[in-house]
Design a protein around this motif. Structure first.
Motif, mmCIF file in Angstrom:
data_model
loop_
_atom_site.group_PDB
_atom_site.id
_atom_site.type_symbol
_atom_site.label_atom_id
_atom_site.label_comp_id
_atom_site.label_asym_id
_atom_site.label_seq_id
_atom_site.Cartn_x
_atom_site.Cartn_y
_atom_site.Cartn_z
ATOM 1 N N ASP A 1 74.141 60.101 18.372
ATOM 2 C CA ASP A 1 73.820 59.584 19.500
ATOM 3 C C ASP A 1 73.975 58.453 19.677
ATOM 4 O O ASP A 1 74.621 57.575 19.189
ATOM 5 C CB ASP A 1 72.143 59.007 18.582
ATOM 6 C CG ASP A 1 71.396 60.618 19.317
ATOM 7 O OD1 ASP A 1 72.104 61.878 19.438
ATOM 8 O OD2 ASP A 1 70.229 60.221 18.974
ATOM 9 N N ARG B 1 66.501 52.141 17.950
ATOM 10 C CA ARG B 1 67.704 52.660 18.997
ATOM 11 C C ARG B 1 67.456 51.197 19.555
ATOM 12 O O ARG B 1 67.214 49.487 19.615
ATOM 13 C CB ARG B 1 66.260 52.861 20.434
ATOM 14 C CG ARG B 1 66.979 53.619 22.038
ATOM 15 C CD ARG B 1 66.671 53.790 22.543
ATOM 16 N NE ARG B 1 67.295 55.267 23.039
ATOM 17 C CZ ARG B 1 67.856 55.000 23.461
ATOM 18 N NH1 ARG B 1 68.516 54.066 24.307
ATOM 19 N NH2 ARG B 1 68.806 56.892 24.144
ATOM 20 N N ASP C 1 72.704 56.453 20.249
ATOM 21 C CA ASP C 1 71.959 54.853 20.649
ATOM 22 C C ASP C 1 71.873 54.243 19.726
ATOM 23 O O ASP C 1 70.861 52.720 19.053
ATOM 24 C CB ASP C 1 70.500 55.207 20.766
ATOM 25 C CG ASP C 1 70.131 56.472 20.255
ATOM 26 O OD1 ASP C 1 70.257 57.006 19.144
ATOM 27 O OD2 ASP C 1 69.008 56.218 20.406
ATOM 28 N N GLN D 1 70.444 55.234 16.688
ATOM 29 C CA GLN D 1 69.454 55.541 15.615
ATOM 30 C C GLN D 1 69.925 56.448 14.777
ATOM 31 O O GLN D 1 69.383 56.725 13.685
ATOM 32 C CB GLN D 1 68.894 56.357 16.686
ATOM 33 C CG GLN D 1 67.838 55.633 17.582
ATOM 34 C CD GLN D 1 66.697 56.737 17.556
ATOM 35 O OE1 GLN D 1 67.004 57.041 18.811
ATOM 36 N NE2 GLN D 1 65.806 55.963 17.596
HETATM 37 MG MG MG Z 1 67.779 57.713 20.336
#
Ligand code: MG
Ligand code: UDP
Length: 311
Positions: A91, A197, A93, A95
């Protein structure tokens, strides 16, 4: 070479940082890599940021969709475009901790495995409602297809053979998380903790999540159609019992009662029929969508695409 595929939707605040962090970690561990950002029709400045990054660093490949096609499509576009000997999907972000990529890479390199799966050791911060629903979702999947996917994520490393196998799949409505275990191969697991995030908010609305869940289940299994059969069977048993009772009443001379039963029966059967028609209709629409043979996504631009070198 390792390809890192990062679907990005409205991630203007994340892409630069993510690229920097990932690049740093890869260089530290002297891993030959490329980053494939797939801009999934973002409405913000994500694409501008990405083309800037690509201009500065040839190892950053940027793919631009013509509109938002969803994360699944972005993942598959990344698999199409990437040129590494293995590919990691993560991802945008952060994460999915980038340090885990190194771990996955080493497992892949030192062992004869084709898939290294990232398993969530905890689910990070999420609301009770969301957690409850995702549990229910994975239970359904397990019941329906026998795959235990609780803790599964899209964070995984795939060997080239798996990437090619996935690229060959002709189906359009996909569920990446399940498909990558469906293809089989030797799988190894790595546990990671979901981080918070980095910037912005989750890109999934409740509506898109429900859509994703229904789509995933129906594109992966036809078990819901069996529910229809099940309901039919239960109703048949009820019908037999009620039928006997009705005939009994008729012969014993008190036949006029039973309007309640009639109303109840009507309500039950009609609701089950409607529900069943809904499920069948859903599968029908899937067949319709598959049969149209539309592409899963449309790519508008690609910057820095590497040609694949056979080792
Ligand atoms: Mg995420
Ligand atoms: N994403 C995408 N297209 C979409 C929605 C999300 O490419 O339509 C990407 C998003 O940019 C991020 C990843 O999918 O890199 C996961 O999204 P998010 O972090 O919002 O999901 P969550 O972590 O809340 O499950």
């Amino acid at each position: 070479m390792l390809s890192i595929i990062i679907p990005s939707y409205n991630e203007e605040g994340n892409v630069a940082n993510t690229a920097q962090v990932v690049t740093g970690i890869m260089e530290e561990n002297s891993i030959d890599f490329e980053i494939v950002f797939v801009n999934d029709g973002s409405k913000d400045k994500t694409w501008e940021k990405l083309s800037e990054l690509s201009q500065k660093d040839k190892r950053i490949v940027s793919v631009n969709f013509s509109r938002n096609f969803g994360k699944e499509a972005a993942v598959f576009a990344g698999l199409k475009v990437c040129s590494g000997d293995c590919a990691v999907i993560m991802d945008c972000d952060l994460q999915h901790p980038p340090q885990t990529i190194v771990e996955m890479y080493n497992i892949w390199k030192n062992n004869d495995v084709d898939v290294v799966e990232g398993i969530k050791s905890d689910r990070g911060k999420e609301s009770k409602l969301y957690g409850g629903f995702s549990k229910l979702f994975y239970k359904l999947i397990k019941k329906a297809s026998g795959l235990d996917m609780s803790g599964a994520s899209d964070f995984k490393l795939l060997d080239r053979t798996v990437v090619d196998a996935l690229n060959e799949m002709p189906e359009r409505l996909t569920f990446f998380r399940a498909l990558s275990s469906w293809v089989g191969y030797k799988t190894e697991k790595v546990y990671f903790e979901v981080a918070e995030r980095f910037d912005g908010q989750s890109k999934w609305s409740l509506k898109s999540l429900i859509k994703y869940a229904i789509n995933s289940i129906t594109s992966f299994t036809s078990a819901p159609l069996q529910i229809v059969t099940g309901c039919g069977m239960v109703l048949f048993v009820v019908a037999v019992i009620l039928g006997i009772q009705t005939i009994w009443n008729y012969f014993s001379g008190n036949a006029l009662e039973g309007f309640t039963t009639v109303i109840m029966l009507l309500l039950i059967t009609s609701s089950i029929i409607m529900f069943s028609l809904g499920i069948i209709g859903y599968y029908l629409s899937k067949i319709y969508e598959e049969i149209k043979q539309r592409p899963r996504f449309i790519i508008r631009d690609v910057i820095n695409k590497n040609d694949r070198k056979e080792k």
